[in-house]
Design a protein around this motif. Structure first.
Motif, PDB file in Angstrom:
ATOM      1  N   PHE A  34       0.839  -1.298   0.146  1.00 32.31           N
ATOM      2  CA  PHE A  34      -0.114   0.071  -0.196  1.00 32.31           C
ATOM      3  C   PHE A  34       0.981   1.199  -0.102  1.00 32.31           C
ATOM      4  O   PHE A  34       0.280   2.292  -0.701  1.00 32.31           O
ATOM      5  CB  PHE A  34      -0.766  -0.192   1.228  1.00 32.31           C
ATOM      6  CG  PHE A  34      -1.712   1.266   1.279  1.00 32.31           C
ATOM      7  CD1 PHE A  34      -2.849   1.459   0.607  1.00 32.31           C
ATOM      8  CD2 PHE A  34      -1.388   2.468   2.029  1.00 32.31           C
ATOM      9  CE1 PHE A  34      -3.484   2.492   0.525  1.00 32.31           C
ATOM     10  CE2 PHE A  34      -2.086   3.422   2.241  1.00 32.31           C
ATOM     11  CZ  PHE A  34      -3.172   3.485   1.442  1.00 32.31           C
ATOM     12  N   VAL A  35       1.898   1.165   0.747  1.00 32.19           N
ATOM     13  CA  VAL A  35       2.829   2.459   0.728  1.00 32.19           C
ATOM     14  C   VAL A  35       3.384   2.604  -0.678  1.00 32.19           C
ATOM     15  O   VAL A  35       3.461   3.704  -1.109  1.00 32.19           O
ATOM     16  CB  VAL A  35       3.949   2.154   1.794  1.00 32.19           C
ATOM     17  CG1 VAL A  35       4.833   3.182   1.892  1.00 32.19           C
ATOM     18  CG2 VAL A  35       3.225   2.418   3.203  1.00 32.19           C
ATOM     19  N   VAL A  40       3.511   5.611  -5.579  1.00 37.26           N
ATOM     20  CA  VAL A  40       3.577   5.874  -7.174  1.00 37.26           C
ATOM     21  C   VAL A  40       2.052   6.454  -7.641  1.00 37.26           C
ATOM     22  O   VAL A  40       2.375   7.369  -8.853  1.00 37.26           O
ATOM     23  CB  VAL A  40       3.594   4.150  -7.735  1.00 37.26           C
ATOM     24  CG1 VAL A  40       3.178   4.298  -9.188  1.00 37.26           C
ATOM     25  CG2 VAL A  40       4.794   3.542  -7.256  1.00 37.26           C
ATOM     26  N   ILE A  41       0.888   6.335  -7.109  1.00 35.64           N
ATOM     27  CA  ILE A  41      -0.159   6.609  -7.754  1.00 35.64           C
ATOM     28  C   ILE A  41      -1.222   7.747  -7.018  1.00 35.64           C
ATOM     29  O   ILE A  41      -1.954   8.404  -7.134  1.00 35.64           O
ATOM     30  CB  ILE A  41      -1.351   5.728  -8.242  1.00 35.64           C
ATOM     31  CG1 ILE A  41      -1.474   4.880  -7.017  1.00 35.64           C
ATOM     32  CG2 ILE A  41      -0.504   4.728  -9.336  1.00 35.64           C
ATOM     33  CD1 ILE A  41      -2.754   3.991  -7.493  1.00 35.64           C
ATOM     34  N   ALA A  46      -4.662   5.263  -4.235  1.00 37.06           N
ATOM     35  CA  ALA A  46      -3.968   4.045  -3.712  1.00 37.06           C
ATOM     36  C   ALA A  46      -5.270   3.272  -2.807  1.00 37.06           C
ATOM     37  O   ALA A  46      -5.294   1.987  -2.936  1.00 37.06           O
ATOM     38  CB  ALA A  46      -2.635   4.175  -3.084  1.00 37.06           C
ATOM     39  N   SER A  47      -5.874   4.052  -2.447  1.00 43.07           N
ATOM     40  CA  SER A  47      -6.940   3.546  -1.532  1.00 43.07           C
ATOM     41  C   SER A  47      -8.019   2.841  -2.274  1.00 43.07           C
ATOM     42  O   SER A  47      -8.428   1.459  -1.930  1.00 43.07           O
ATOM     43  CB  SER A  47      -7.573   4.523  -0.437  1.00 43.07           C
ATOM     44  OG  SER A  47      -6.686   5.274   0.296  1.00 43.07           O
ATOM     45  N   GLN A  52      -9.964  -2.452  -4.144  1.00 45.49           N
ATOM     46  CA  GLN A  52     -10.467  -3.079  -5.333  1.00 45.49           C
ATOM     47  C   GLN A  52      -9.547  -4.446  -5.719  1.00 45.49           C
ATOM     48  O   GLN A  52     -10.177  -5.442  -6.050  1.00 45.49           O
ATOM     49  CB  GLN A  52     -10.305  -2.146  -6.674  1.00 45.49           C
ATOM     50  CG  GLN A  52     -10.952  -2.956  -7.768  1.00 45.49           C
ATOM     51  CD  GLN A  52     -10.702  -1.873  -9.150  1.00 45.49           C
ATOM     52  OE1 GLN A  52      -9.716  -1.434  -9.457  1.00 45.49           O
ATOM     53  NE2 GLN A  52     -11.938  -1.781  -9.800  1.00 45.49           N
ATOM     54  N   ARG A  53      -8.235  -4.432  -5.627  1.00 47.61           N
ATOM     55  CA  ARG A  53      -7.094  -5.474  -5.878  1.00 47.61           C
ATOM     56  C   ARG A  53      -7.423  -6.519  -4.847  1.00 47.61           C
ATOM     57  O   ARG A  53      -7.437  -7.610  -4.950  1.00 47.61           O
ATOM     58  CB  ARG A  53      -5.866  -4.829  -6.137  1.00 47.61           C
ATOM     59  CG  ARG A  53      -5.409  -4.071  -7.138  1.00 47.61           C
ATOM     60  CD  ARG A  53      -5.622  -4.774  -8.324  1.00 47.61           C
ATOM     61  NE  ARG A  53      -6.827  -4.528  -9.267  1.00 47.61           N
ATOM     62  CZ  ARG A  53      -7.197  -5.552 -10.227  1.00 47.61           C
ATOM     63  NH1 ARG A  53      -6.402  -6.630 -10.512  1.00 47.61           N
ATOM     64  NH2 ARG A  53      -8.347  -5.079 -10.545  1.00 47.61           N
ATOM     65  N   LEU A  54      -7.686  -6.057  -3.514  1.00 45.90           N
ATOM     66  CA  LEU A  54      -7.773  -7.089  -2.547  1.00 45.90           C
ATOM     67  C   LEU A  54      -9.064  -7.718  -2.602  1.00 45.90           C
ATOM     68  O   LEU A  54      -8.837  -9.174  -2.452  1.00 45.90           O
ATOM     69  CB  LEU A  54      -7.889  -6.279  -1.055  1.00 45.90           C
ATOM     70  CG  LEU A  54      -7.973  -7.095   0.128  1.00 45.90           C
ATOM     71  CD1 LEU A  54      -6.694  -7.753   0.264  1.00 45.90           C
ATOM     72  CD2 LEU A  54      -8.229  -6.125   1.293  1.00 45.90           C
ATOM     73  N   PHE A  55     -10.218  -7.016  -3.016  1.00 46.46           N
ATOM     74  CA  PHE A  55     -11.406  -8.054  -3.213  1.00 46.46           C
ATOM     75  C   PHE A  55     -11.246  -8.909  -4.446  1.00 46.46           C
ATOM     76  O   PHE A  55     -11.604  -9.790  -4.212  1.00 46.46           O
ATOM     77  CB  PHE A  55     -12.621  -6.966  -3.301  1.00 46.46           C
ATOM     78  CG  PHE A  55     -13.929  -7.562  -3.545  1.00 46.46           C
ATOM     79  CD1 PHE A  55     -14.620  -8.324  -2.489  1.00 46.46           C
ATOM     80  CD2 PHE A  55     -14.253  -7.767  -5.124  1.00 46.46           C
ATOM     81  CE1 PHE A  55     -15.947  -8.837  -3.034  1.00 46.46           C
ATOM     82  CE2 PHE A  55     -15.442  -8.189  -5.121  1.00 46.46           C
ATOM     83  CZ  PHE A  55     -16.276  -8.801  -4.164  1.00 46.46           C
ATOM     84  N   THR A  56     -10.652  -8.214  -5.541  1.00 46.49           N
ATOM     85  CA  THR A  56     -10.725  -8.863  -6.604  1.00 46.49           C
ATOM     86  C   THR A  56      -9.845 -10.271  -6.460  1.00 46.49           C
ATOM     87  O   THR A  56     -10.076 -11.270  -7.369  1.00 46.49           O
ATOM     88  CB  THR A  56     -10.272  -8.035  -7.880  1.00 46.49           C
ATOM     89  OG1 THR A  56     -10.957  -6.933  -7.827  1.00 46.49           O
ATOM     90  CG2 THR A  56     -10.062  -8.803  -9.246  1.00 46.49           C
TER      91      THR A  56
END
Length: 435
Positions: A34-35, A40-41, A46-47, A52-56
Motif C-alpha cells: 500500500f505504501v 506511485v499513484i 491508492a486507497s 479493489q485489488r484486495l477484493f478482486t
C-alpha cells in the motif's frame, strides 16, 4: 526517480524490515504494497485501487477449493484416517531396512496425497510414528528428521493447495498441474527412502524389519482402501469432467466427514473445533492471496517484472543459467517466506522469463513449488521443521543436523526435476491434458 525503482525499494525494504520485526507476513506484504502504491499513484487513488485489488484477488471460484481442502485435511487428521494410512504404509515397506523410518516416509506420502497439507501430515504421522521409532532404537533427532523431510511430499502430490495458488497466478489448468505433481512428488518420497536405506546400512542396530503375516497385511490394506479411494474420486472426477476442482474439494470434505463418522472418530461435538481450525488457516491463506494481488498490481504498474527479466537476460541468455539463478533465488526466499506468498510474489516475476525460453508453465509450476517446499524444512521460518521438532519434543538444532542428508538428496532431485521436464509433463500428456 523511476517509479519502478521507487516501488521496488519500498517493497523490498518494507517487507524485509517488517519480517525482521516479526510482523506477520500478510501485514508486511500488505502494508509495504500500500505504501508503494500510495507513492506511485497517490494516497487517495491508492486507497481505491488497493481495496479493489484486495477484493478482486480473493473473489475467485477457483480459490474456493482451498478452504474446502483445508477443511478436508482437518477432518482427516481428526477422523482416524492417518492411523489407517500409517498401518498400510507399514505393510508396504515393513520388510525394508529401517522399516519404521520407511513407514514414516510412505505414510507421509499417502496422507499428503489425501490431505495436501505438509504441516498436518508432519503432525499426524509424527505423533504416531515418533514413539514407535524410539522404542526400536532410533535416535529422536533422526526420527524427527525423517518425518520432517518426507512431509512436504504432499505439497506436490495432488490435491495440493500450493498448486492451486500457482494455477490462480499463472492462469494454468489445475487438473494439468495436479497430474504433473505426481512425478516430482513421488521422486521427493523416493529420495527420502534412499537416504533412509543408506542410513540403515550404516546403522544396522537401529530398527528392524517388520514381517507382517499375509492375512494381517490384506486386512490392513483393505482398511486403507476407503481413505485412498478419495484420491480416485477427486482426481478421477476432475479428469473425466464430472466436477470442477472446486467441486471436488467439497466432495473431499463430505467424504472425509462420512469416513470419520463411520470410524467413530468424529462426532457433532468435534465439528466446532474442526471448523475453527480450518477457518483460521483459511483466513491466513486468503489474506495472503488478497494482499499479494495488491503487490502484483504495483509491480505490474511499475514494470518491475519486465526490468528483472531484462536484467536476467542481460546477464546471460543461457536457459540453464537462468534456471539456476532462479533456483538460487527461490531456495533463498523459501528460508524466510512461506510457499503461498512466495508463489504469489515471484510467479509474476519469473514466469514471463522462463516462458520466453520455451519452458512450459506447468513444468515451471512444479519447479517453483518443489523449490519453495524445501523452504518449509529449512530454518529460520520452516513451519514443517518446527512442527516436526515440536511433535518430537526436541529443539530444532539437532533435527537440522539430522536433516542435512535429506536436504542434499532433495536438492539433487530438484535439479533433476528442473532439467528433465518430462518427469512433470509425461503424465499430463499421457492423459491428454497438454495441448
Amino acid at each position: 526517480m523511476d517509479p519502478a525503482i521507487i516501488a521496488g525499494i519500498i517493497l523490498l525494504v518494507g517487507i524485509v524490515v517488517l519480517l525482521a520485526l516479526a510482523v506477520p507476513i500478510a501485514v508486511a506484504v500488505g502494508f509495504s504494497s500500500f505504501v508503494a502504491l500510495a507513492v506511485v499513484i497517490g494516497p487517495e487513488t491508492a486507497s481505491f485501487v488497493g481495496a479493489q485489488r484486495l477484493f478482486t484477488g480473493i473473489n475467485s471460484f477457483t480459490l474456493l477449493a482451498i478452504p474446502f481442502f483445508i477443511l478436508a485435511g482437518e477432518l482427516m487428521n481428526t477422523g482416524g484416517i492417518a492411523a489407517r494410512l500409517i498401518d498400510a504404509a507399514k505393510v508396504l515397506v515393513g520388510r525394508m531396512p529401517g522399516s519404521l523410518a520407511q513407514t514414516n516416509v510412505v505414510a507421509n506420502a499417502l496422507f499428503g496425497s489425501v490431505s495436501g497439507a505438509a504441516v498436518a501430515s508432519a503432525a499426524a504421522v509424527g505423533t504416531v510414528m515418533g514413539p514407535r521409532q524410539r522404542e526400536e532404537g532410533y535416535a529422536r533427532s533422526y526420527s524427527a528428521a525423517v518425518n520432517v523431510a518426507s512431509a512436504p511430499a504432499g505439497m506436490l502430490i495432488p490435491p495440493s493447495n500450493t498448486l492451486i495458488v500457482y494455477s490462480l497466478v499463472s492462469s494454468t489448468s489445475i487438473a494439468t498441474l495436479f497430474m504433473a505433481g505426481y512425478g516430482p512428488g513421488l521422486l521427493w518420497a523416493l529420495a527420502c527412502i534412499v537416504v533412509v536405506l543408506l542410513h540403515s546400512r550404516r546403522h544396522p542396530g537401529a530398527g528392524r524389519t517388520q514381517r507382517v503375516p499375509l492375512g494381517v497385511a490384506v486386512r490392513t490394506l483393505m482398511k486403507a482402501v476407503l481413505p485412498m479411494l478419495m484420491i480416485v474420486i477427486v482426481i478421477g472426477g476432475i479428469l473425466t469432467g464430472v466436477f470442477t476442482p472446486t467441486e471436488s474439494a467439497v466432495i473431499a470434505v463430505l467424504y472425509s466427514f462420512v469416513l470419520g463418522m463411520a470410524y467413530r472418530q468424529i462426532s457433532l461435538r468435534h465439528l466446532p473445533g474442526i471448523l475453527l481450525n480450518a477457518t483460521r488457516t483459511t483466513a491466513i491463506v486468503m489474506l495472503l492471496v488478497g494482499v499479494s494481488t495488491i503487490m502484483a498490481w504495483v509491480m505490474s504498474y511499475s514494470r518491475i517484472p519486465q526490468l528483472i527479466s531484462d536484467g536476467l537476460l542481460g546477464v546471460t541468455e543461457s536457459p540453464t543459467l537462468i534456471l539456476l539463478m532462479i533456483l538460487v533465488v527461490l531456495l533463498a526466499v523459501g528460508t524466510f517466506l512461506d510457499p503461498t506468498p512466495a508463489i504469489l510474489i515471484f510467479t509474476p516475476i519469473f514466469l514471463p522469463v522462463v516462458v520466453s525460453f520455451g519452458i512450459d508453465p506447468i513444468h515451471f509450476g512444479l519447479i517453483i513449488v518443489f523449490a519453495l517446499s524445501l523452504g518449509t524444512i529449512t530454518p529460520p521460518v520452516g513451519n514443517v521443521l518446527f512442527v516436526g521438532a515440536r511433535v518430537a519434543g526436541l529443539r530444532v538444532e539437532p533435527v537440522i543436523k539430522a536433516l542435512v542428508p535429506f536436504f542434499l538428496a532433495l536438492a539433487i532431485v530438484l535439479l533433476v526435476v528442473t532439467f528433465v521436464p518430462q518427469l512433470s509433463l509425461w503424465l499430463p500428456g499421457a492423459v491428454g491434458l497438454l495441448e
